[in-house]
Design an enzyme around this catalytic site. Structure first.
Site, PDB file in Angstrom:
ATOM      1  N   ASN A 252       0.845  -1.190   0.000  1.00  0.00           N
ATOM      2  CA  ASN A 252       0.000   0.000   0.000  1.00  0.00           C
ATOM      3  C   ASN A 252       0.882   1.243   0.000  1.00  0.00           C
ATOM      4  OD1 ASN A 252      -2.267  -1.767   0.535  1.00  0.00           O
ATOM      5  ND2 ASN A 252      -1.375  -1.926   2.574  1.00  0.00           N
TER       6      ASN A 252
ATOM      7  N   HIS B 295      11.277  -5.868  -2.325  1.00  0.00           N
ATOM      8  CA  HIS B 295      10.135  -6.063  -3.222  1.00  0.00           C
ATOM      9  C   HIS B 295       9.074  -4.970  -3.000  1.00  0.00           C
ATOM     10  CE1 HIS B 295       7.205  -8.955  -5.258  1.00  0.00           C
ATOM     11  NE2 HIS B 295       6.381  -8.089  -4.697  1.00  0.00           N
ATOM     12  N   GLU B 296       8.696  -4.790  -1.753  1.00  0.00           N
ATOM     13  CA  GLU B 296       7.604  -3.838  -1.480  1.00  0.00           C
ATOM     14  C   GLU B 296       8.027  -2.402  -1.778  1.00  0.00           C
ATOM     15  OE1 GLU B 296       4.842  -5.217  -1.174  1.00  0.00           O
ATOM     16  OE2 GLU B 296       5.704  -7.195  -0.767  1.00  0.00           O
TER      17      GLU B 296
HETATM   18 ZN   LIG Z   1       4.405  -7.691  -5.138  1.00  0.00          ZN
END
Ligand SMILES: [Zn+2]
Length: 1064
Positions: free
Chosen positions: A449, A481-482
């Site tokens: 998010n 990754h995030e």
């Molecule tokens: Zn992802």
């Protein structure tokens, strides 16, 4: 979004099997196991001891029984009441819907004489004619072979098409709420969302005001809403006083929409304000706005968080819940002052009221998609840092974890990573802050998010005093990754779900690039990528039941289906291949352009291909990237290249390509594969070498089924294709070439690079598994490992041996295989020895390569039954029990725990069980729980399986791992398989909607079944549950069929060769 086990499920596997003992007890225990299970189901509610996390909890658990709910009883009563109210409300709304639909069928615009009783027509099974003209399935992107797109972007074209839908040209669709996609008459511009969260009875009320632009005259307002009770709906013309009278509204659950029916039509090119007042539950599950809990100082505390991707924002507020509808959001959350609230943006003002409530008003977001919205209400505390460019980064977690400093590592690397990406992409981070939130329960490893990324604790908290390198690597890569998604996903969002692989493939690829930035010596992108991504996904994508990385999304259930390993790992592998053939610096410049052009908007894959082609053009290279990549993204599977020396024509080789499938019989069964028309444009890199010399790398673009090429090849020279495995395909050779390569490895393996050695191992095992190569070739290759000092080839071998081991581990002649592997491992095991102790609390400075190699070899030795290894593990465990001091080196703890549990008696199991309850470090908890699945004792395994469904003992997301790990244990495989079938209804209710978890469970429980009997059981089971999780079950059947077929065809050949090899 990072799926759980992002670095490859098999990697941290502690292999449970050992040679010793007990098979003779199998039958009797089976019966006992059965009784235990029945007893468990008949049992009452658990003792209080099961709920605490204190020391006393563990031992008391012997009598624990699962139960279905985790709600404290006081809250329970209120909830039942709330639930009842909701049900009544829902019934009323449904009744109204039926009435309205009947009425409007009679008098609605363009009402046909068609079927009355609207809800009964349901769903989107039969799209009427006009619907097909709409860009329902994500625009032209789904059409293979379409002419190369030119700017404007796909996203702009989608908007253009929607603009073109003028009322006079296209009459409003009949029942626009019955379709998968929203009708597109209205565009949300801005949302004001006001929520009040009641954490004492887990309900919330909301008021959403959406400013919408009408692009197409309509009498219906259709937007998403699910599981909410709508109290009131109003509509007014923007800025004008006049309200638009609402004739009625109803929820249409089949497509999860709220339909507002108006007395007059809204006019195109005007803006309106829609207001919806509603209420809903803060559910005890994993999606939408949901709750979870943790224990602090003996007291259970609750928190509410959100998971909106892909289609769950609609469970928290009525909205236009498709990625293309980007809008700005202004959120306010009212809650008890004992909690704090978080959302994507920082709090602008907080208004305290006298009654102990507070309202937090958050700043307005930039343009963004609904599924990236997030909020949380919790009692967490935080630590904070700031990047060079002034972005405030905070890590929020349980107060005890923050106090221990468990979040410091994540916070530290996040700051560095934001700086890295800002520099790499040349686009600054877009929001003033980024919060990372560590929660105890979450359906995925993490969710990106925007400005409020949410992680499950096990993927972000790290306690350096008890964490292994592999745990550190897991945590690191999930964070990398995030943070990548803040650009690829949040800032530039795929147009529609068929291209979800674009954002996930990039984020997964960057896990390796970003980790290389943090740890430059680790060579993640060049090396570890092979074993953890490429080899892993080629296993999956080599099935006839695989699917293209870019999948059409035609119905709602497809949306969840696109989040799978193919999207993540094949996406990443294709991007890596692309980066390699483009050259990394041109690739990087292309990405910079792509992000700059599309920021705050949506883009589809052709937008990326075009930008990258442009970047190449500026460098004087002309490659139509779309043309090349369409073959890789729109076709499933991958090719195997075969390079044959041509004996009659000197210096000529024949290169052929064909679709690689593990089970050739599955290929003949699958109709779409029979036409044999699969072709790829393959960037084949190639070198020629001999004992003393290797040529420089050449590239051949192979695009035909069979091609002749000229290559100077001496008698003793070998060929090697797909250098460093940068390409997404396998390479096979004639046997003469294989022999020369094996000879080269044995004489001097360093002539070939580390990645090439790992690549050869994986290709050989896979080719043999599919019947392209004699079974003994891979086993001959691994003979050179006794000289191998690098981690990667060992890792590749270990991972390739693992499924083979599972095929053989219940066979009578299994020992021959076992002995052969032990023989290959012995020398290196002795040479490397065991780690002395920990790395003085400094994991980061430890030698990753050396420690990972040693760990890999110890794991192989212990799981294949090396006596010394067993002894060492037993001694370490006994020392821990007797001294109550855990001196087991961090990097091998999982291996020691698992081996100890499997070798020693029930007391050790109980000891580990107790430690599982008492430990607060999440990394330690995880490996203790996994160790419990290593037991030989079927009673204990059954007990564990039953306990796994008790949410207070085992967290929801961990229960799946327990079941899968029991299935990997040869003593537990049938128990897990039976448990899975018996509890399928419960499991499917719990995880069905979080489809990835469900499919992970299905494949984990079935992938090592390999007898005719088990295959029959699987097929019968599927018949009973026809249609549920169909894709996962189809894959499971194909895998088991391939297992059965392999055994019938090749197991004798393998055992015979092994027998001979051991005698020599
Ligand atoms: Zn992802």
């Amino acid at each position: 979004m990072a799926l759980d086990g992002a670095r490859g499920a098999r990697d941290e596997e502690s292999r449970e099997k050992k040679k010793k003992k007990k098979r003779r007890r199998k039958e009797e225990e089976e019966e006992e196991g059965e009784e235990e299970e029945e007893g468990a189901e008949a049992g009452g509610s658990p003792s209080a001891a099961t709920m605490g996390d204190g020391d006393a909890g563990g031992r008391g658990l012997a009598g624990a029984r699962p139960r279905g709910t985790e709600r404290p009883s006081a809250v329970h009563g209120r909830l039942v009441l709330a639930f009842a109210v909701c049900i009544v409300a829902l019934l009323a709304v449904t009744a109204l819907a039926v009435l309205l639909s009947l009425r409007f069928d009679g008098c609605g615009p363009g009402a046909p004489g068609g079927a009355p009783g609207l809800p009964a027509r349901g769903g989107n099974a039969s799209l009427p004619g006009p619907a097909r003209r709409d860009p329902q399935a994500g625009g032209e992107a789904s059409t293979p072979g379409a002419p190369a797109a030119r700017p404007p972007s796909d996203a702009e074209r989608e908007r253009e098409r929607e603009r073109e839908r003028e009322p006079e040209r296209e009459p409003e669709r009949e029942h626009p709420w019955t379709h998968l996609r929203l009708p597109g008459h209205l565009k949300p511009l801005h949302y004001n969302l006001m929520l009040t969260a009641f954490m004492d009875n887990f309900t919330f009320s909301g008021e959403v005001n959406v400013e919408v632009a009408c692009t197409n005259r309509t009498r219906y307002v259709v937007l998403h809403a699910s599981r909410v009770a709508v109290d009131r709906v109003q509509l007014a013309e923007d800025r004008a006083a006049g309200a638009v009278p609402v004739a009625g509204f109803f929820l249409y659950p089949q497509t999860q929409v709220l339909v507002v029916v108006l007395n007059r039509s809204l006019d195109a090119h005007r803006n309106y304000n829609l207001k919806v007042v509603y209420s809903a539950l803060i559910e005890n599950e994993l999606l939408g706005f949901f709750r979870s809990s943790y224990v602090l100082h003996g007291e259970r505390r609750f928190l509410g968080v959100t998971q909106f991707s892909p289609t769950h924002a609609r469970k928290a507020f009525p909205c236009f819940d498709e990625p293309i509808y980007k809008a700005t959001f202004k959120i306010s959350i009212k809650h008890q002052a004992t909690y704090l609230s978080l959302s994507n943006m920082p709090v602008e003002t907080s208004v305290f009221e006298e009654d102990g409530w507070v309202t937090d008003h958050f700043s307005q977001t930039p343009l963004m998609s609904t599924y990236y919205l997030a909020w949380a209400i919790c009692n967490f505390t935080y630590r904070e840092t700031t990047t060079k460019s002034g972005v405030a980064v905070r890590l929020y977690a349980r107060p005890d974890a923050i106090r221990r400093g468990s979040g410091d590592y994540a916070l530290h690397i996040t700051k560095r990573l934001i700086e890295f990406y800002e520099d790499y992409f040349k686009v600054p981070y877009s929001l003033p802050k980024l919060d990372l939130l560590a929660v105890p329960k979450h359906p995925y490893a993490a969710m990106e998010n925007w400005g409020l990324s949410i992680f499950v604790e096990q993927r972000i908290l790290l306690d350096p005093s008890v964490s292994s390198i592999s745990y550190l690597l897991d945590v690191t890569m999930v964070i990398v990754h995030e943070i990548c998604h803040q650009w690829f996903g949040d800032l530039v969002t795929p147009v529609w779900w068929e291209d979800v692989w674009l954002k996930e493939g990039f984020a997964h690829y960057f896990e390796f690039v970003g980790t290389d930035y943090l740890y430059p010596g680790w060579n993640m992108e060049k090396q570890r990528f092979l074993t953890d991504v490429l080899h892993e996904v080629m296993l999956l994508d080599g099935l006839a039941s695989s699917h293209p990385v870019s999948q059409e999304v035609l119905q709602a259930t497809d949306i969840d289906r696109v989040f799978d390993w193919i999207a993540y790992k094949k996406g990443a592998a294709l991007i890596r291949m692309l980066a390699n053939f483009m050259g990394h610096s041109v690739f990087q410049r292309g990405l910079q352009d792509y992000l700059t052009i599309h920021k705050y908007g949506n883009a589809a894959r052709n937008d990326l291909w075009n930008t990258l082609s442009e970047a190449l053009k500026r460098n004087g290279k002309f490659v139509n990237i779309q043309e090349v990549m369409d073959q890789w993204t729109l076709q499933m599977g991958y090719p195997v290249i075969t390079i044959l020396g041509n004996l009659t024509a000197e210096n000529r080789i024949i290169i052929t390509q064909q679709h690689f499938i593990y089970d050739i019989s599955a290929k003949t069964k699958a109709l779409q594969l029979q036409n044999n028309s699969y072709l790829w444009q393959i960037p084949l890199t190639i070198v020629v070498g001999n004992r003393s010399h290797v040529s420089s790398e050449a590239i051949i673009w192979v695009s035909n089924k069979s091609e002749h090429h000229r290559i100077t090849l001496d008698k003793g020279s070998w060929l090697l294709g797909n250098i460093n495995q940068t390409g997404y395909f396998r390479v096979n050779y004639d046997l003469r070439n294989w022999r020369l390569l094996i000879d080269q490895l044995i004489r001097n393996h360093q002539v070939l690079s580390v990645s090439n050695r790992a690549g050869l191992i994986d290709d050989a095992f896979s080719l043999a598994r599919a019947g392209y190569l004699p079974q003994h070739i891979p086993l001959e290759i691994i003979r050179y490992l006794s000289e191998e000092k690098d981690f990667l080839p060992w890792h590749a071998a270990s991972r390739a041996l693992y499924p083979l081991d599972k095929l053989l581990d219940r066979m009578e002649k299994y020992n021959v295989f076992n002995e052969y592997i032990l023989k290959q491992v012995a020398t290196t095991y002795i040479k490397l020895g065991w780690p002395k102790n920990n790395f003085n609390g400094s994991l980061v400075q430890a030698s990753y390569q050396h420690e990972e190699l040693r760990r890999e070899v110890i794991m192989l030795a212990c799981s294949f039954g090396n006596k010394h290894c067993h002894q060492q593990a037993s001694t370490l465990i006994s020392d821990w029990i007797s001294s109550n001091r855990n001196r087991i080196p961090l990097n091998v703890r999982d291996i020691v725990y698992c081996t100890g549990v499997s070798l020693l008696d029930e007391d050790v199991w109980e000891f580990i069980w107790m430690k599982f309850h008492s430990t607060t470090a999440v990394s330690e908890k995880k490996i203790l729980l996994e160790a419990l699945t290593c037991s030989d004792d079927r009673n204990l395994l059954n007990r564990l399986l039953n306990l796994s469904l008790n949410s207070e003992v085992v967290l929801d997301q961990d229960a799946i791992d327990v079941i899968i790990h029991v299935a990997r244990n040869p003593h537990g495989r049938d128990l897990a398989w039976k448990f899975f079938r018996d509890k399928w209804k419960i499991l499917n209710t719990r995880y069905g909607e979080a489809l990835f978890m469900n499919s992970k469970l299905i494949s984990g429980v079935t992938e090592f079944l390999n007898t005719e009997g088990e295959l029959k059981e699987l097929k019968n089971f599927m018949k009973t549950y026809d249609g549920v999780a169909a894709a996962s079950f189809l894959r499971a059947v194909e895998t088991v069929e391939a297992n059965v077929r392999w055994k019938a065809l090749y197991q004798d050949e393998l055992f015979q060769w092994l027998g001979k090899a051991l005698r020599h």
